[in-house]
Write a protein that holds these residues in place. Sequence first.
Motif, PDB file in Angstrom:
ATOM      1  N   THR A 151      38.192  14.018   4.048  1.00 24.41           N
ATOM      2  CA  THR A 151      36.998  14.847   3.897  1.00 24.41           C
ATOM      3  C   THR A 151      37.150  15.714   2.659  1.00 24.41           C
ATOM      4  OG1 THR A 151      37.914  16.673   5.191  1.00 24.41           O
ATOM      5  CG2 THR A 151      36.755  14.939   6.401  1.00 24.41           C
ATOM      6  N   GLU A 152      36.066  16.366   2.259  1.00 25.96           N
ATOM      7  CA  GLU A 152      36.134  17.256   1.089  1.00 25.96           C
ATOM      8  C   GLU A 152      37.129  18.372   1.327  1.00 25.96           C
ATOM      9  OE1 GLU A 152      33.165  20.150  -1.548  1.00 25.96           O
ATOM     10  OE2 GLU A 152      32.331  18.711  -0.110  1.00 25.96           O
ATOM     11  N   HIS A 195      40.559  16.996   0.729  1.00 24.06           N
ATOM     12  CA  HIS A 195      40.814  16.824  -0.697  1.00 24.06           C
ATOM     13  C   HIS A 195      41.189  18.161  -1.337  1.00 24.06           C
ATOM     14  CE1 HIS A 195      40.037  12.668  -1.633  1.00 24.06           C
ATOM     15  NE2 HIS A 195      38.931  12.669  -0.897  1.00 24.06           N
ATOM     16  N   THR A 246      43.855  -0.810   1.735  1.00 27.07           N
ATOM     17  CA  THR A 246      43.911   0.008   0.515  1.00 27.07           C
ATOM     18  C   THR A 246      44.929  -0.527  -0.475  1.00 27.07           C
ATOM     19  OG1 THR A 246      43.332   1.957   1.842  1.00 27.07           O
ATOM     20  CG2 THR A 246      44.213   2.354  -0.367  1.00 27.07           C
ATOM     21  N   GLU A 268      42.681   6.882  -4.862  1.00 24.71           N
ATOM     22  CA  GLU A 268      41.515   7.349  -4.110  1.00 24.71           C
ATOM     23  C   GLU A 268      41.749   7.215  -2.605  1.00 24.71           C
ATOM     24  OE1 GLU A 268      38.673   8.813  -5.108  1.00 24.71           O
ATOM     25  OE2 GLU A 268      39.579   8.906  -7.106  1.00 24.71           O
ATOM     26  N   LYS A 269      41.344   8.248  -1.860  1.00 20.12           N
ATOM     27  CA  LYS A 269      41.500   8.246  -0.403  1.00 20.12           C
ATOM     28  C   LYS A 269      40.141   8.553   0.232  1.00 20.12           C
ATOM     29  CE  LYS A 269      46.228   9.964  -0.949  1.00 20.12           C
ATOM     30  NZ  LYS A 269      47.205  11.035  -0.635  1.00 20.12           N
ATOM     31  N   PRO A 270      39.297   7.543   0.332  1.00 22.33           N
ATOM     32  CA  PRO A 270      37.929   7.754   0.832  1.00 22.33           C
ATOM     33  C   PRO A 270      37.868   8.246   2.273  1.00 22.33           C
ATOM     34  CG  PRO A 270      38.441   5.410   0.680  1.00 22.33           C
ATOM     35  CD  PRO A 270      39.534   6.140  -0.030  1.00 22.33           C
ATOM     36  N   TRP A 271      38.946   8.090   3.012  1.00 24.37           N
ATOM     37  CA  TRP A 271      38.932   8.535   4.408  1.00 24.37           C
ATOM     38  C   TRP A 271      39.107  10.048   4.555  1.00 24.37           C
ATOM     39  CZ3 TRP A 271      42.704   5.569   2.121  1.00 24.37           C
ATOM     40  CH2 TRP A 271      43.950   6.171   1.918  1.00 24.37           C
TER      41      TRP A 271
END
Length: 415
Positions: free
Chosen positions: A405-406, A409, A372, A400-403
């Motif tokens: 979950t909603e 977030h 990242t 951004e932290k794609p790992w």
Amino acid sequence: MPTTHDTRTTHTLTTTDANVTATMPLPPAQAAALERAGVPPRVGDVVEGTVIAKDTNKVFLDLAPWGTGIIYGREYLAARDVLRRVKMGDTVTAQVVEEENEEGYIELSLKEARRAMLWAEAEQAVANRQIFELVVKDANKGGLLLEWQGIPGFLPASQLTPEHYPRVEDGDKDKILQELQKLVGQKLRVSILAVNQEDSKLIFTERAPEAADVSSEASDAATSARSGGSQSSRKRDTSLLAKYEVGQEIEGEVTGVVDFGVFIKIEEGLEGLTHLSELDWGLVSDPRKLFKVGDRTKAKIIEIKDGKVSLSIKRLTPDPWEGAKNRYHKGDKVNAVIIKYNKHGALASVEEGVAGLVHVSEFPSEEVLRHTLKLGEKYPFVITVFEPKDRRMILSYAGEKPWLTEKDHNKTANE
């Protein structure tokens, strides 16, 4: 239960052999934690705790009044032979690797504590000017490679006694290397001149005072013969040192460039060391990119002790943290460039000479952190800890932290 100790107090640490203990004073960085009464331990601090619970792969320690410590995961595996033998109520010494994890525990490492104790011994050896007989492992054009307690070290040619110094008339580096290679396999009497814990390296000198106690007349004669030159050299150094004082600026010639820093000849017969950390306010990974033998440079004397002169080049210019304390505050959003990875995460430079730690605990793994946050790239962060007096800043990644979950977030957004 942790207690406040004087830095001279010794601590006992159980090694991988359950029947062996090592007792030695803590290094200043770790001992400082025990002097800050009422202040929670920080990453890198060594603490003591009482075992209050055990699981198949976890040990919990009472670190009152700061909370509960835990040794688990890879830290447990690294010391499992020891931890399987500890009992309820036993006192364990460990090092803090994370101040508070997601479950609220202080994460600890027995392996890192053992490592800290070893570095403490090295620092104590520096203070005591302790003599060691070490075998020369190898040589390069700058000096000799040694090893102490499994830690690699370097003995610059400039720190050899006249007996071993490679005297080559034309200064040809290949010829110097040939002379140094003749010492490979020999035992030299050396002392530790400097400790670089971050890079796991030591720097040695052969110029240290000889040990007083010897085991035979032959050894006594050899020591006497060698120390004769050393004694006269020390007397000359003492006389030269009388002309200098802490805070004084000097100009000299670079006589050696090593991983730990730069040696500068102040005048004939007197040399000072500018440690890696004193070369520049910014991060310096390789002193050779800044200096070479023969360069002329100015420096400031920051310490004169035991016949040794410590120098600083960076202190010739203002401390950037002094200006930073008025520009930044906890909670500020900043952009910073990734300049280095370490075992705790990544260092990000906010401005020249001012950097903060991005802790690996923010990411699923060290690999994700490095994927990242690329070296040399700029990213957004939030300052979560800012202590300019201690030159300490901790940054939280705000990109951004794609790992996540909603749900994660939304939780982060609400916080």
